[in-house]
Design a protein around this motif. Structure first.
Motif, mmCIF file in Angstrom:
data_model
loop_
_atom_site.group_PDB
_atom_site.id
_atom_site.type_symbol
_atom_site.label_atom_id
_atom_site.label_comp_id
_atom_site.label_asym_id
_atom_site.label_seq_id
_atom_site.Cartn_x
_atom_site.Cartn_y
_atom_site.Cartn_z
ATOM 1 N N ARG B 61 110.029 -0.252 45.666
ATOM 2 C CA ARG B 61 111.211 -0.413 45.197
ATOM 3 C C ARG B 61 111.929 -1.746 46.123
ATOM 4 O O ARG B 61 112.952 -2.458 45.500
ATOM 5 N N PHE B 66 114.969 -3.387 43.913
ATOM 6 C CA PHE B 66 116.028 -2.247 43.785
ATOM 7 C C PHE B 66 116.494 -1.670 45.141
ATOM 8 O O PHE B 66 117.466 -1.135 44.972
ATOM 9 N N PRO B 86 116.188 -8.466 41.015
ATOM 10 C CA PRO B 86 115.007 -8.043 40.536
ATOM 11 C C PRO B 86 114.516 -9.060 39.364
ATOM 12 O O PRO B 86 113.457 -9.336 39.274
ATOM 13 N N ASN B 87 115.522 -9.459 38.731
ATOM 14 C CA ASN B 87 115.284 -10.303 37.494
ATOM 15 C C ASN B 87 114.852 -11.829 37.874
ATOM 16 O O ASN B 87 114.482 -12.449 37.230
ATOM 17 N N VAL B 91 107.799 -10.461 40.309
ATOM 18 C CA VAL B 91 107.224 -9.365 40.370
ATOM 19 C C VAL B 91 107.511 -8.299 39.257
ATOM 20 O O VAL B 91 108.781 -8.610 38.737
ATOM 21 N N ASN B 92 106.500 -7.843 38.663
ATOM 22 C CA ASN B 92 106.770 -6.790 37.716
ATOM 23 C C ASN B 92 106.191 -5.347 38.174
ATOM 24 O O ASN B 92 105.601 -5.270 38.974
ATOM 25 N N MET B 93 107.263 -4.411 37.716
ATOM 26 C CA MET B 93 106.765 -3.027 38.028
ATOM 27 C C MET B 93 106.528 -2.172 36.917
ATOM 28 O O MET B 93 107.168 -2.142 35.993
ATOM 29 N N PHE B 95 106.610 1.604 35.829
ATOM 30 C CA PHE B 95 107.308 2.636 36.657
ATOM 31 C C PHE B 95 106.528 3.977 36.350
ATOM 32 O O PHE B 95 105.707 4.113 35.393
ATOM 33 N N ALA B 99 109.399 4.372 31.735
ATOM 34 C CA ALA B 99 110.496 3.549 31.584
ATOM 35 C C ALA B 99 110.426 2.818 30.110
ATOM 36 O O ALA B 99 110.979 1.590 30.164
ATOM 37 N N PHE B 112 109.483 -7.831 25.516
ATOM 38 C CA PHE B 112 110.828 -7.754 25.929
ATOM 39 C C PHE B 112 111.018 -8.731 27.100
ATOM 40 O O PHE B 112 112.197 -9.664 27.098
ATOM 41 N N GLY B 113 110.277 -8.573 28.079
ATOM 42 C CA GLY B 113 110.158 -9.733 29.107
ATOM 43 C C GLY B 113 109.882 -11.034 28.734
ATOM 44 O O GLY B 113 110.671 -12.368 29.305
ATOM 45 N N ARG B 116 113.136 -12.428 27.374
ATOM 46 C CA ARG B 116 114.166 -12.942 28.292
ATOM 47 C C ARG B 116 114.034 -14.279 29.126
ATOM 48 O O ARG B 116 114.794 -15.095 29.182
ATOM 49 N N ARG B 160 103.351 -4.065 29.122
ATOM 50 C CA ARG B 160 104.822 -4.525 29.004
ATOM 51 C C ARG B 160 104.940 -5.515 30.612
ATOM 52 O O ARG B 160 105.479 -6.408 30.808
ATOM 53 N N SER B 161 104.153 -4.603 31.690
ATOM 54 C CA SER B 161 104.592 -5.233 32.989
ATOM 55 C C SER B 161 103.318 -6.405 33.202
ATOM 56 O O SER B 161 103.641 -7.178 33.967
ATOM 57 N N LYS B 164 104.400 -10.984 31.461
ATOM 58 C CA LYS B 164 104.942 -11.928 31.978
ATOM 59 C C LYS B 164 103.847 -12.633 32.691
ATOM 60 O O LYS B 164 104.295 -13.706 33.738
#
Ligand SMILES: Nc1ncnc2c1ncn2[C@@H]1O[C@H](COP(=O)(O)OP(=O)(O)O)[C@@H](O)[C@H]1O
Ligand SMILES: [Mg+2]
Lengths: 296, 376
Positions: B61, B66, B86-87, B91-93, B95, B99, B112-113, B116, B160-161, B164
């Motif tokens: 984290r 975070f 974080p944004n 780095v992507n996490m 979870f 999540a 999603f990413g 953005r 998803r992670s 990007k």
């Protein structure tokens, strides 16, 4: 058998407390006013058998409904009620959402207390609470005294007996109905979802719009219906807080019924109001059902 | 051309991707991470291993942004991460709870990413399709997260992670919810993805087998500190402490007093009154009579009915219990002074023809390099 019995209970309840009264109101709305007790004609007389019933049915007509369309007071009252209910609903949402959000993000041991505070006003009579707003909003009321005392205004603000007072009253009264479903939706939300959104490149604000708002959508919809539906037919708040310019169908209905003693027209007003309300009620039911399906 | 061994941590010229510099993290007066310094290199598959509550998630984290370190510095690609939200981190996490956004389809979750960062439409679609293909989710693209299985959800979270193409991917107990078979498949899938994408992975796990399978290096943690960092083989064969030896795999720990061996290099270890001393070689040095621990893996202990010849260490005992695990059997043997010792053999013969059984008197033996000699 037991199952049938269990299912029968709510239907009997609906039949006795909704359908039967509605049919009675519908019947009155099709009658003519009269100087009598009860103040309408015809009345059903079973002593004459089938002929009596037939005669009774023949005297029913849609005169009162026609009358409603001819006097513009009525449709203006309906429109104005819809408008006031819509505006109040939006205002309640704007006030209620931040409160629900604050409650859901409060530490867990605080939440039960906050919930209590939201529900607490229900322990006092609704009528008394609306009356006390008269004391707050009147020209010599608490609010004006406070603002004048602080030197913020010279002349008292005229709020009581305006639509503003009605909005305040409706927002105040129905706020818990907005807060509770939204809070329920927000509280269920996994905090990790917001972290995931930030991790994927959202700022706090975009994460709120893209994750929190859509996930509390069901709560927002439920809250809006729970405020809109009773606000549309609201009578006490516009009577006590609104002025002569506040036109709401609940108030019109009251006056037809008690001041003019025109039961048939009053009943016709009520029937139309119910028909208008059926649309949002059905939409509300569908929303609830969709949510249940989603949660499996 | 001979394949070079991947070991950037041995190369002094290599720049680390992640640097923890004297990082301490406190929650109130509880210290979750205690003055931790560690480098992690590009293309590593770095596994954090340790008991529950030792601070693994806290480390992740802090990397993701975070949590902020109470003291010390975290650098990613040479840049100090203090105050970087974080944004804004490369780095992507993934979870632990996945999540996934429940209101979005699998496709939209993965996109999603990319949305953005304002990816162009056709490029975005191509990237999402690529991720779907990689994680074998093409058929589920239109479903919502609640309409797919746990294993599929886990792959969506992974896709998803990864979408990007972050420099650094953090995986917090990514496979914890999966059953063993699916977990193993996914471990190999992860390694495969790592090879294809060249991403650096930091993976948290409390499953030591998983750490051994996937990691280039394993860090064994305890109470906010890293006890040892090494390749899985070194961690297993040359643990630096009893804690690490005991945490990874099955081990016999024998406490004793070391004396330098008169002839051969190495030490004699007196471990029990009236028992023959054990012999062990090590490159650690011990003063005569210094307390030491022998860490001996059960599979390095041979078991036989006849006394073995030419063994550096041998001792007689009685079989108390046999654990049959299919491919291997573990014998629990009681030594003359009551100490229990485990020995493991591969089951190359059928069960019915096994020669050793309960209550048999047997010999245990091992070489002088089999045991690690530890200070504590
Ligand atoms: N937000 C927090 N507040 C207080 N204590 C925390 C918080 N997050 C973690 N901790 C404590 O820090 C320690 C390490 O936690 P964590 O990093 O989650 O461990 P794990 O290795 O199991 O992932 C635990 O004892 C935990 O109770
Ligand atoms: Mg954890």
């Amino acid at each position: 058998m037991r199952r049938a019995l269990l299912i029968a209970v709510p239907y009997l309840w609906l039949l006795a407390l909704f359908l039967v009264p509605f049919l009675i109101v519908l019947k009155i709305s099709l009658s003519d006013t009269a100087l009598a007790i009860p103040p309408y004609l015809p009345t059903l007389d079973f002593t004459e058998g089938w002929a009596g019933i037939w005669g009774f049915l023949q005297e029913l007509d849609f005169e009162n409904f026609t009358f409603l369309t001819q006097d513009e007071l009525y449709w203006r009252a309906y429109l104005s009620s819809v408008q006031i209910a819509l505006i109040s609903t939006v205002l309640t949402l704007l006030v209620g959402y931040p409160i629900a959000y604050g409650m859901a993000s409060a530490p867990e041991h605080w939440r039960a207390t906050l919930m209590m505070l939201v529900i607490l006003p229900f322990w006092t009579s609704f009528l008394i609470r609306v009356y006390s707003w008269m004391g707050i909003l009147s020209n010599e009321g608490l609010l004006n005294q406070l603002l004048q005392g602080l030197g913020l205004i010279d002349q008292p603000l005229i709020i009581l007996n305006t639509n503003t007072a009605v909005y305040i009253g409706i927002v105040y009264t129905y706020l818990p109905f907005m807060i509770l479903p939204i809070y329920a939706a927000l509280e269920k939300m996994d905090a990790a979802l917001l972290e995931a959104a930030e991790d994927l490149g959202c700022s706090r604000l975009t994460a709120f719009w893209l994750v929190t708002v859509p996930l509390s959508r069901q709560g927002i919809i439920a809250g809006c219906f729970l405020v809109f539906i009773p606000a549309l037919g609201e009578f006490v708040i516009p009577s006590l807080l609104g002025g002569s310019g506040t036109l709401m169908i609940g108030k019109v209905l009251w006056e037809e019924f008690f001041n003019n003693r025109d039961w048939p027209v009053a009943s016709a007003v009520a029937v139309i109001l119910l028909l208008i309300l059926i649309i949002p009620i059905i939409l509300f039911q569908r929303n609830e059902q969709k949510q249940r399906e989603r949660e499996g | 051309m001979a394949q070079t061994v991947f070991a950037p941590w041995d190369n002094p010229d290599e720049k680390p991707l992640i640097q923890f510099k004297n990082v301490t993290k406190r929650f109130g007066d509880f210290t979750a991470i205690d003055n931790l310094t560690q480098d992690i290199y590009t293309r590593e598959f770095f596994a954090l291993l340790g008991p529950s509550g030792c601070g693994k998630t806290t480390m992740m984290r802090m990397l993701a942004g975070f949590e902020n370190p109470s003291e010390g510095q975290i650098l990613i690609a040479g840049q100090d991460m203090a105050g970087v939200p974080p944004n804004k981190r490369p780095v992507n996490m993934m979870f632990q709870s996945y999540a996934l956004f429940p209101h979005l389809s699998v496709w939209d979750n993965i996109a999603f990413g990319l949305r953005r960062e304002g990816a162009e439409k056709t490029q975005l679609a191509a990237r999402v399709e690529q991720m779907l293909k990689l994680t074998r989710l093409e058929r589920f693209a239109r479903r919502k997260p609640h309409q797919i299985s746990g294993g599929q959800r886990q792959r969506v979270a992974l896709a998803r992670s990864l979408a990007k193409a972050p420099k650094l991917l953090l995986l917090d107990e990514p496979l914890g919810a999966l059953d063993k078979k699916l977990r193993q498949d996914t471990q190999f899938e992860l390694m495969d993805i790592q090879e294809k994408t060249g991403t650096t992975f930091v993976i948290v796990t409390h499953d030591q087998e998983e750490a051994m399978t996937v990691a280039s290096r394993v860090a064994v943690m305890d109470e906010g500190r890293i006890m040892q960092v090494a390749t899985p083989a070194v961690i297993y064969e040359q643990p630096n402490s009893v804690y690490v030896a005991d945490f990874i795999g099955d081990v016999n720990i024998i406490e004793g007093a070391a004396t330098p061996h008169p002839q051969a290099d190495g030490y004699s270890v007196a471990w029990a009154e009236g028992q023959p001393q054990f012999h062990a070689k090590t490159n650690r040095s011990f003063a005569p009579g210094q307390k030491c621990f022998l860490a001996l893996r059960p599979e390095k202990v041979a078991i036989s009915a006849e006394p073995p010849e030419e063994a550096a260490n041998r001792i007689q005992g009685k079989i108390i219990d046999i654990a049959y695990l299919g491919n291997i059997s573990t014998y629990h043997v009681r030594l003359p002074n009551g100490t229990m010792m485990k020995a493991q053999t591969a089951n190359t013969r059928r069960l019915s023809r096994r020669s050793l059984t309960w209550e048999d008197a047997v010999w245990l033996s091992w070489t002088d390099t089999a045991a690690a000699v530890l200070e504590g």
